[in-house]
Motif scaffolding. Structure first.
Motif, PDB file in Angstrom:
ATOM      1  N   GLY A  12      38.866  75.348  36.871  1.00 39.20           N
ATOM      2  CA  GLY A  12      37.534  75.425  36.276  1.00 39.20           C
ATOM      3  C   GLY A  12      37.492  76.177  34.967  1.00 39.20           C
ATOM      4  N   HIS A  13      38.665  76.363  34.361  1.00 41.46           N
ATOM      5  CA  HIS A  13      38.744  77.200  33.165  1.00 41.46           C
ATOM      6  C   HIS A  13      38.227  76.489  31.922  1.00 41.46           C
ATOM      7  CE1 HIS A  13      40.338  80.219  30.463  1.00 41.46           C
ATOM      8  NE2 HIS A  13      40.988  79.299  29.807  1.00 41.46           N
ATOM      9  N   ARG A  14      38.482  75.185  31.815  1.00 40.62           N
ATOM     10  CA  ARG A  14      38.245  74.550  30.505  1.00 40.62           C
ATOM     11  C   ARG A  14      38.106  73.045  30.702  1.00 40.62           C
ATOM     12  NH1 ARG A  14      42.860  76.297  26.677  1.00 40.62           N
ATOM     13  NH2 ARG A  14      44.069  74.594  27.530  1.00 40.62           N
ATOM     14  N   SER A  15      39.118  72.287  30.314  1.00 44.27           N
ATOM     15  CA  SER A  15      39.084  70.828  30.363  1.00 44.27           C
ATOM     16  C   SER A  15      39.744  70.334  31.650  1.00 44.27           C
ATOM     17  CB  SER A  15      39.846  70.254  29.160  1.00 44.27           C
ATOM     18  OG  SER A  15      39.331  70.776  27.955  1.00 44.27           O
ATOM     19  N   GLY A  16      39.697  69.003  31.824  1.00 45.67           N
ATOM     20  CA  GLY A  16      40.479  68.397  32.892  1.00 45.67           C
ATOM     21  C   GLY A  16      39.648  67.764  33.987  1.00 45.67           C
ATOM     22  N   VAL A  17      40.245  66.731  34.588  1.00 43.87           N
ATOM     23  CA  VAL A  17      39.644  66.044  35.733  1.00 43.87           C
ATOM     24  C   VAL A  17      39.859  66.918  36.966  1.00 43.87           C
ATOM     25  CG1 VAL A  17      39.738  63.920  37.113  1.00 43.87           C
ATOM     26  CG2 VAL A  17      40.317  63.849  34.659  1.00 43.87           C
ATOM     27  N   ALA A  18      38.885  66.946  37.856  1.00 47.84           N
ATOM     28  CA  ALA A  18      39.065  67.684  39.111  1.00 47.84           C
ATOM     29  C   ALA A  18      40.255  67.089  39.856  1.00 47.84           C
ATOM     30  CB  ALA A  18      37.798  67.609  39.954  1.00 47.84           C
ATOM     31  N   PRO A  19      41.125  67.940  40.423  1.00 44.88           N
ATOM     32  CA  PRO A  19      42.413  67.449  40.947  1.00 44.88           C
ATOM     33  C   PRO A  19      42.272  66.463  42.104  1.00 44.88           C
ATOM     34  CG  PRO A  19      42.115  69.793  41.435  1.00 44.88           C
ATOM     35  CD  PRO A  19      41.035  69.411  40.486  1.00 44.88           C
ATOM     36  N   ARG A  20      41.131  66.446  42.782  1.00 45.52           N
ATOM     37  CA  ARG A  20      40.960  65.503  43.893  1.00 45.52           C
ATOM     38  C   ARG A  20      39.934  64.422  43.562  1.00 45.52           C
ATOM     39  NH1 ARG A  20      42.768  70.220  45.320  1.00 45.52           N
ATOM     40  NH2 ARG A  20      44.553  70.300  46.754  1.00 45.52           N
ATOM     41  N   ASP A  21      39.579  64.295  42.297  1.00 45.74           N
ATOM     42  CA  ASP A  21      38.649  63.242  41.860  1.00 45.74           C
ATOM     43  C   ASP A  21      39.442  61.950  41.652  1.00 45.74           C
ATOM     44  OD1 ASP A  21      36.897  61.515  40.611  1.00 45.74           O
ATOM     45  OD2 ASP A  21      36.268  62.942  39.064  1.00 45.74           O
ATOM     46  N   ALA A  22      39.717  61.293  42.788  1.00 48.76           N
ATOM     47  CA  ALA A  22      40.593  60.119  42.746  1.00 48.76           C
ATOM     48  C   ALA A  22      39.994  59.006  41.884  1.00 48.76           C
ATOM     49  CB  ALA A  22      40.844  59.607  44.163  1.00 48.76           C
ATOM     50  N   ASP A  23      38.695  58.833  41.952  1.00 49.06           N
ATOM     51  CA  ASP A  23      38.071  57.746  41.191  1.00 49.06           C
ATOM     52  C   ASP A  23      38.372  57.880  39.698  1.00 49.06           C
ATOM     53  OD1 ASP A  23      37.078  56.855  43.545  1.00 49.06           O
ATOM     54  OD2 ASP A  23      34.988  57.427  43.166  1.00 49.06           O
ATOM     55  N   THR A  24      38.153  59.088  39.163  1.00 51.30           N
ATOM     56  CA  THR A  24      38.364  59.277  37.723  1.00 51.30           C
ATOM     57  C   THR A  24      39.840  59.204  37.370  1.00 51.30           C
ATOM     58  OG1 THR A  24      36.397  60.680  37.664  1.00 51.30           O
ATOM     59  CG2 THR A  24      37.870  60.787  35.767  1.00 51.30           C
ATOM     60  N   LEU A  25      40.678  59.865  38.165  1.00 58.89           N
ATOM     61  CA  LEU A  25      42.122  59.847  37.866  1.00 58.89           C
ATOM     62  C   LEU A  25      42.644  58.409  37.825  1.00 58.89           C
ATOM     63  CD1 LEU A  25      43.303  62.834  40.102  1.00 58.89           C
ATOM     64  CD2 LEU A  25      43.406  62.716  37.586  1.00 58.89           C
ATOM     65  N   VAL A  26      42.276  57.626  38.822  1.00 59.80           N
ATOM     66  CA  VAL A  26      42.783  56.254  38.886  1.00 59.80           C
ATOM     67  C   VAL A  26      42.158  55.401  37.781  1.00 59.80           C
ATOM     68  CG1 VAL A  26      42.876  54.179  40.330  1.00 59.80           C
ATOM     69  CG2 VAL A  26      43.359  56.440  41.329  1.00 59.80           C
ATOM     70  N   ALA A  27      40.884  55.632  37.501  1.00 59.69           N
ATOM     71  CA  ALA A  27      40.235  54.851  36.430  1.00 59.69           C
ATOM     72  C   ALA A  27      40.901  55.137  35.081  1.00 59.69           C
ATOM     73  CB  ALA A  27      38.746  55.195  36.370  1.00 59.69           C
ATOM     74  N   ILE A  28      41.246  56.381  34.829  1.00 58.51           N
ATOM     75  CA  ILE A  28      41.944  56.716  33.582  1.00 58.51           C
ATOM     76  C   ILE A  28      43.318  56.053  33.575  1.00 58.51           C
ATOM     77  CG2 ILE A  28      43.030  58.596  32.278  1.00 58.51           C
ATOM     78  CD1 ILE A  28      40.711  60.411  33.163  1.00 58.51           C
ATOM     79  N   GLY A  29      44.032  56.185  34.701  1.00 56.12           N
ATOM     80  CA  GLY A  29      45.372  55.587  34.791  1.00 56.12           C
ATOM     81  C   GLY A  29      45.327  54.086  34.538  1.00 56.12           C
ATOM     82  N   ARG A  30      44.346  53.414  35.117  1.00 55.94           N
ATOM     83  CA  ARG A  30      44.256  51.958  34.945  1.00 55.94           C
ATOM     84  C   ARG A  30      43.877  51.605  33.512  1.00 55.94           C
ATOM     85  NH1 ARG A  30      42.428  50.923  40.908  1.00 55.94           N
ATOM     86  NH2 ARG A  30      44.549  51.070  41.760  1.00 55.94           N
ATOM     87  N   ALA A  31      42.969  52.386  32.926  1.00 56.14           N
ATOM     88  CA  ALA A  31      42.574  52.110  31.530  1.00 56.14           C
ATOM     89  C   ALA A  31      43.785  52.257  30.610  1.00 56.14           C
ATOM     90  CB  ALA A  31      41.461  53.063  31.096  1.00 56.14           C
ATOM     91  N   LEU A  32      44.618  53.251  30.889  1.00 51.51           N
ATOM     92  CA  LEU A  32      45.808  53.459  30.052  1.00 51.51           C
ATOM     93  C   LEU A  32      46.815  52.330  30.211  1.00 51.51           C
ATOM     94  CD1 LEU A  32      46.412  57.265  30.659  1.00 51.51           C
ATOM     95  CD2 LEU A  32      45.750  56.197  28.488  1.00 51.51           C
ATOM     96  N   SER A  33      46.868  51.777  31.407  1.00 48.70           N
ATOM     97  CA  SER A  33      47.936  50.801  31.698  1.00 48.70           C
ATOM     98  C   SER A  33      47.814  49.560  30.822  1.00 48.70           C
ATOM     99  CB  SER A  33      47.929  50.443  33.184  1.00 48.70           C
ATOM    100  OG  SER A  33      46.734  49.748  33.488  1.00 48.70           O
ATOM    101  N   ASP A  34      46.680  49.378  30.187  1.00 42.31           N
ATOM    102  CA  ASP A  34      46.497  48.229  29.307  1.00 42.31           C
ATOM    103  C   ASP A  34      46.989  48.542  27.885  1.00 42.31           C
ATOM    104  OD1 ASP A  34      45.774  45.752  28.387  1.00 42.31           O
ATOM    105  OD2 ASP A  34      43.639  46.253  28.170  1.00 42.31           O
ATOM    106  N   GLY A  35      48.207  49.032  27.753  1.00 43.39           N
ATOM    107  CA  GLY A  35      48.766  49.255  26.417  1.00 43.39           C
ATOM    108  C   GLY A  35      49.486  50.572  26.248  1.00 43.39           C
TER     109      GLY A  35
END
Lengths: 388, 388
Positions: A149-172
């Motif tokens: 909770g110090h600054r930036s970053g996705v919550a470590p158990r926020d699977a929806d956001t982590l996976v959505a970012i991962g999938r968005a990146l996978s396109d290139g």
């Protein structure tokens, strides 16, 4: 010249320097690096030193496993400088602004450098993927995960956001893993709490990496790091690398946290006595906040060191003598409130060395380090950079 | 690019700049200079602008009465830079360390510059007189007098010390007068108290000058100065010149004192939004304390501005939005505690401008100003120097 000792002049060579300036003790620097390397070797993780503190190629070479890296940087100016100096494996560990991608790409091309970036939102991931496609350069990306909770970053158990970012990146782009920084550890000083912060950082990293892998996304790098948690970690299972920077140099703030001893601090500001206000018990020097930085981080710690702790020219602290206040080009030295120590006799012209609150901030006020070994000037000057 | 408006891009030209960087509003700079010059013209004293805030030859030329000066500097590095730029009349307004006299002499010779120094002890005066005799260069010296117990200087009615210094100097050096800085005025905010501080500074200056003259010593220059007292002085009878620097640029601290309005501040830090922590109401930018400086001067004022006040790209403040916290390369924007304002929608990539706490400290983190006029980029870059 007033108040200067001919013998010590011959011995340490400090009189050849104008003041204020930075003096870097290369022996202490090396000992600090060796200690951290020993700690991380024992935990079977790679050290990816953060170069934001020293901003010096000479210091980087002492800290890195090889002249090629790996390393961490905090600005693209650093990335350019260190790429020019031969470093080929870097993470720019500040969330990317899309307008900076062209500059990232230029660094990667010009120096054939594996410069990775970080981000923590789908919007950034989409911009990076689009840039990667348009430029035929799949940018390596780590997802920033919030350790505490110090600054930036996705919550470590926020699977929806982590996976959505991962999938968005996978396109290139090229997802390379997760990155965390346990910045709240800077507010601690109890060893048990520091060990707990290190373990919480590790667990958050491992949890986020597991989410990506379970979704079929790659996560080869699991990167954590802060000087306090690196120092206090008991296990780093599941982590592949540790980023830390200030440990190389140390400072009074880190000593207050418990990450180093005061005697480990490798950086001092050389200054000269320019006056006295004897009725107030003040000694005035030519190192003000411009030379020391405005950092007053120790003000919130158990021992408030003012703008720094005052040492003699050999680097030994005077009992209870601190930089009590600072103007732009004036330091005001006085005994700590309530001290029973005697104010030392320091005539005009006396050279002193100040231990800084915060090596990152103090270093940034200067453009070079004057290097000492065995307590004496080597004549070496190590340049350092600033800016963006 | 995310969150950038094509129209404003065309209008202001700020998208051509990487962030973070300094933006200097040349219209506001000129208005601030004109206002101070009007104030001092009316009081019949010379303005000897202090160049320690801007550290820029372009700004110096806008502020000085002529391209030759007069001016005030805070380091010998500034003296060299400004001498190289044509300034021929300077006071180095930090108590002299004897080892710096060779460098002072070199500046005087190389650029045929009238560089004067200051001191407040017999020990320094003897060293300066000895140097002057040995080098055949009678160094011009002002005796620093303590206006308000803030820092350095001889007590204004300490005739014994003032005369002893004057006599010590007369054996080789050239006594040129007295110099005071009412630094305690920075802690005020009430107009009546500021007027009283200005009058106290003037009285102290006049008293010290009278002591020297009564002893048969010369005192052609009676130099006072601080931005708050320069702004609030009602009379400067007996004073010959005023030194002030931050008035040109202004900052939130000076606005808190009452030396300028927030709208007068000519300097902002251009930054880019790089993330959000929506549940906490945080907006993350790429201007951390490295770009803003560690200065938290407003923390002790009635309105704490955090690390700076957040403005849109046109320079208009958002209600109650401040840089609540800062890491090295991250700014954390949030609404002021207790605010009922709505957090503005600022997508990733949005350009913002931050009004700084302290122009001297913030400027020092950068090596150039990007100049705007009429709210738009001129394409001009004004370099600035740092270091010693």
């Amino acid at each position: 010249m007033i108040g200067q000792s001919g013998t010590s002049t011959e011995r340490d060579g400090l009189d050849g320097l104008d003041t204020p300036c930075l003096v870097l003790d290369a022996d202490k620097l090396q000992a600090n690096i060796d200690r951290m390397r020993g700690q991380l070797d024992a935990l079977h993780v790679t050290l990816r030193p953060h170069l934001k503190t020293a901003k010096s190629l000479d210091v980087a070479r002492a800290a890195m496993a090889s002249p090629n890296g790996p390393a961490t940087v905090s600005t693209l100016r650093e990335a350019e400088y260190f790429a020019e100096g031969g470093i080929r494996d870097m993470i720019y560990a500040v969330g990317i602004a899309p307008h900076k991608l062209d500059r990232v790409g230029a660094i990667r091309r010009r120096w054939n450098t594996d410069l990775a970036i970080i981000l923590d939102s789908v919007a950034q991931a989409e911009a990076v993927a689009a840039w990667s496609r348009q430029n035929g350069d799949p940018l390596p990306v780590l997802i920033e995960v919030d350790a505490d909770g110090h600054r930036s970053g996705v919550a470590p158990r926020d699977a929806d956001t982590l996976v959505a970012i991962g999938r968005a990146l996978s396109d290139g782009a090229a997802l390379r893993g997760v990155l965390l920084h346990a910045g709240d550890s800077y507010g601690l000083s109890d060893p048990a709490a520091l060990r707990a912060a290190a373990e919480a950082e590790r667990r958050a990293a491992v949890a986020a990496a597991a989410i990506l892998r379970e979704a079929g996304l790659p996560c080869p790098i699991v990167s954590v790091g802060s000087t306090p948690t690196a120092r206090y970690a008991k296990t780093l299972e599941g982590v592949t690398e540790v980023r830390a920077g200030v440990f190389m140099i140390g400072d009074l703030f880190q000593a207050g946290v418990g990450s180093c001893a005061v005697d480990d601090i490798a950086l001092t500001i050389l200054t000269t006595v320019i006056g006295h206000q004897r009725d107030k018990g003040w000694i005035i020097t030519d190192a003000g906040w411009m030379a020391l930085s405005r950092d007053r981080g120790t003000a919130r710690q158990a021992v408030d060191q003012g703008y720094g702790l005052v040492c003699d020219r050999a680097g030994l602290p005077y009992p209870d003598l601190i930089v009590q206040d600072a103007n732009q080009e004036h330091g005001i030295l006085a005994l700590r409130k309530g001290s029973s120590a005697a104010l030392p006799h320091l005539p005009i012209g006396t050279r002193l060395r100040i231990l800084p609150n915060h090596a990152c901030a103090t270093g940034a006020q200067h453009d070079r380090y004057h290097v000492i070994r065995g307590g004496a000037m080597t004549g070496q000057i190590w340049p350092r950079i600033n800016g963006w």
